[in-house]
Write a protein that holds these residues in place. Structure first.
Motif, PDB file in Angstrom:
ATOM      1  N   PHE A   1       0.828  -1.205   0.000  1.00  0.00           N
ATOM      2  CA  PHE A   1       0.000   0.000   0.000  1.00  0.00           C
ATOM      3  C   PHE A   1       0.861   1.254   0.000  1.00  0.00           C
ATOM      4  CE2 PHE A   1      -2.165   3.433   2.262  1.00  0.00           C
ATOM      5  CZ  PHE A   1      -3.203   3.654   1.369  1.00  0.00           C
ATOM      6  N   VAL A   2       1.914   1.248   0.783  1.00  0.00           N
ATOM      7  CA  VAL A   2       2.790   2.420   0.812  1.00  0.00           C
ATOM      8  C   VAL A   2       3.521   2.574  -0.525  1.00  0.00           C
ATOM      9  CG1 VAL A   2       4.801   3.442   1.923  1.00  0.00           C
ATOM     10  CG2 VAL A   2       3.035   2.391   3.301  1.00  0.00           C
ATOM     11  N   LEU A   3       3.880   1.472  -1.143  1.00  0.00           N
ATOM     12  CA  LEU A   3       4.542   1.548  -2.447  1.00  0.00           C
ATOM     13  C   LEU A   3       3.615   2.088  -3.525  1.00  0.00           C
ATOM     14  CD1 LEU A   3       6.513  -1.810  -2.498  1.00  0.00           C
ATOM     15  CD2 LEU A   3       7.513   0.479  -2.551  1.00  0.00           C
ATOM     16  N   THR A   4       2.355   1.664  -3.501  1.00  0.00           N
ATOM     17  CA  THR A   4       1.441   2.017  -4.587  1.00  0.00           C
ATOM     18  C   THR A   4       0.555   3.213  -4.280  1.00  0.00           C
ATOM     19  OG1 THR A   4      -0.290   0.542  -3.773  1.00  0.00           O
ATOM     20  CG2 THR A   4       1.301  -0.383  -5.346  1.00  0.00           C
ATOM     21  N   GLY A   5       0.190   3.399  -3.021  1.00  0.00           N
ATOM     22  CA  GLY A   5      -0.731   4.469  -2.666  1.00  0.00           C
ATOM     23  C   GLY A   5      -2.176   4.146  -2.988  1.00  0.00           C
ATOM     24  N   ASP A   6      -2.454   2.916  -3.385  1.00  0.00           N
ATOM     25  CA  ASP A   6      -3.793   2.509  -3.774  1.00  0.00           C
ATOM     26  C   ASP A   6      -4.106   1.175  -3.100  1.00  0.00           C
ATOM     27  OD1 ASP A   6      -5.498   0.715  -5.790  1.00  0.00           O
ATOM     28  OD2 ASP A   6      -6.028   2.812  -6.145  1.00  0.00           O
TER      29      ASP A   6
ATOM     30  N   ALA B   1      -2.569  -2.423  -4.177  1.00  0.00           N
ATOM     31  CA  ALA B   1      -1.713  -3.074  -3.178  1.00  0.00           C
ATOM     32  C   ALA B   1      -2.145  -4.526  -2.976  1.00  0.00           C
ATOM     33  CB  ALA B   1      -1.768  -2.311  -1.862  1.00  0.00           C
ATOM     34  N   GLU B   2      -3.455  -4.750  -2.930  1.00  0.00           N
ATOM     35  CA  GLU B   2      -3.949  -6.119  -2.797  1.00  0.00           C
ATOM     36  C   GLU B   2      -3.556  -6.960  -4.007  1.00  0.00           C
ATOM     37  OE1 GLU B   2      -8.134  -5.546  -2.247  1.00  0.00           O
ATOM     38  OE2 GLU B   2      -7.916  -4.977  -0.143  1.00  0.00           O
ATOM     39  N   ASP B   3      -3.665  -6.381  -5.209  1.00  0.00           N
ATOM     40  CA  ASP B   3      -3.303  -7.109  -6.422  1.00  0.00           C
ATOM     41  C   ASP B   3      -1.817  -7.464  -6.445  1.00  0.00           C
ATOM     42  OD1 ASP B   3      -5.905  -6.911  -7.275  1.00  0.00           O
ATOM     43  OD2 ASP B   3      -5.526  -5.288  -8.721  1.00  0.00           O
ATOM     44  N   ILE B   4      -0.980  -6.495  -6.089  1.00  0.00           N
ATOM     45  CA  ILE B   4       0.469  -6.736  -6.116  1.00  0.00           C
ATOM     46  C   ILE B   4       0.863  -7.749  -5.050  1.00  0.00           C
ATOM     47  CG2 ILE B   4       2.697  -5.634  -5.639  1.00  0.00           C
ATOM     48  CD1 ILE B   4       1.684  -3.225  -7.197  1.00  0.00           C
TER      49      ILE B   4
ATOM     50  N   HIS C   1       5.853  -4.573  -7.863  1.00  0.00           N
ATOM     51  CA  HIS C   1       5.522  -3.142  -7.884  1.00  0.00           C
ATOM     52  C   HIS C   1       6.264  -2.425  -9.008  1.00  0.00           C
ATOM     53  CE1 HIS C   1       5.317   1.051  -6.813  1.00  0.00           C
ATOM     54  NE2 HIS C   1       6.617   1.071  -6.639  1.00  0.00           N
ATOM     55  N   LEU C   2       7.555  -2.667  -9.128  1.00  0.00           N
ATOM     56  CA  LEU C   2       8.334  -2.009 -10.190  1.00  0.00           C
ATOM     57  C   LEU C   2       7.845  -2.424 -11.567  1.00  0.00           C
ATOM     58  CD1 LEU C   2      11.918  -2.164  -8.661  1.00  0.00           C
ATOM     59  CD2 LEU C   2      10.458  -0.157  -8.922  1.00  0.00           C
TER      60      LEU C   2
END
Length: 163
Positions: A19-24, A28-31, A64-65
């Motif tokens: 969540f912190v990496l994506t902000g969404d 975040a759940e998908d990743i 994430h990347l």
């Protein structure tokens, strides 16, 4: 340790990091799901490495990347605002948060990831380097350039402190 035990013990911390990496929240759940599915598929290899939490965290960072590289749009849904915690004028808080989001969104994916791992996950340069598969000097240089760019851009935007 079985995969189920690992997910029970580390699943929520992986989700928070995502969540912190994506902000969404949904992304975040998908990743996290992608990283855990890959970890399940290769669980023997993950446990053989000795540190399954570090191994899966690296898988999460790589997912994430990978997502950031293939992102096709910059549109993002807005989160509801807690007006009670926002202070006297919610518009000021929204404007300040939006300015910070714009500044952070302008970072390269690697720079964003380095800053999140350093300041949110509280990892040292060696841990970040291991999680991202780069050298420690690359981590320090990336963080330095990203912070310098944020400082310069923040001075131009005149971002206020958020409560």
């Amino acid at each position: 340790m079985t995969f189920e035990e690992f997910v029970a013990g580390h699943g929520q911390s992986l989700l928070r990091l995502a969540f912190v990496l994506t902000g969404d929240r949904h992304l975040a759940e998908d990743i996290t799901q992608t990283a855990l599915a890959d970890a399940f598929r290769h669980w023997g290899k993950v446990t053989a490495a000795g540190l399954p939490d570090a191994y899966v965290r690296r898988m999460l960072v790589n997912a994430h990347l990978s997502w950031r590289r293939r992102r096709w749009t910059t549109e993002r849904p807005a989160e509801p605002i807690d007006t009670a915690a926002a202070g006297s004028d919610p518009a000021d808080t929204v404007a300040a948060r939006d300015s910070i989001r714009v500044l952070l969104a302008g970072l390269a994916p690697r720079a964003w990831t380095v800053l999140v791992l350093r300041y949110y996950a509280d990892m040292d340069d060696a841990g970040i380097a291991q999680a991202m598969g780069v050298s420690e000097s690359s981590v320090r240089a990336t963080a330095s350039r990203a912070l310098a760019g944020l400082r310069g851009a923040a001075a131009l935007v005149d971002v206020e402190e958020i409560r």
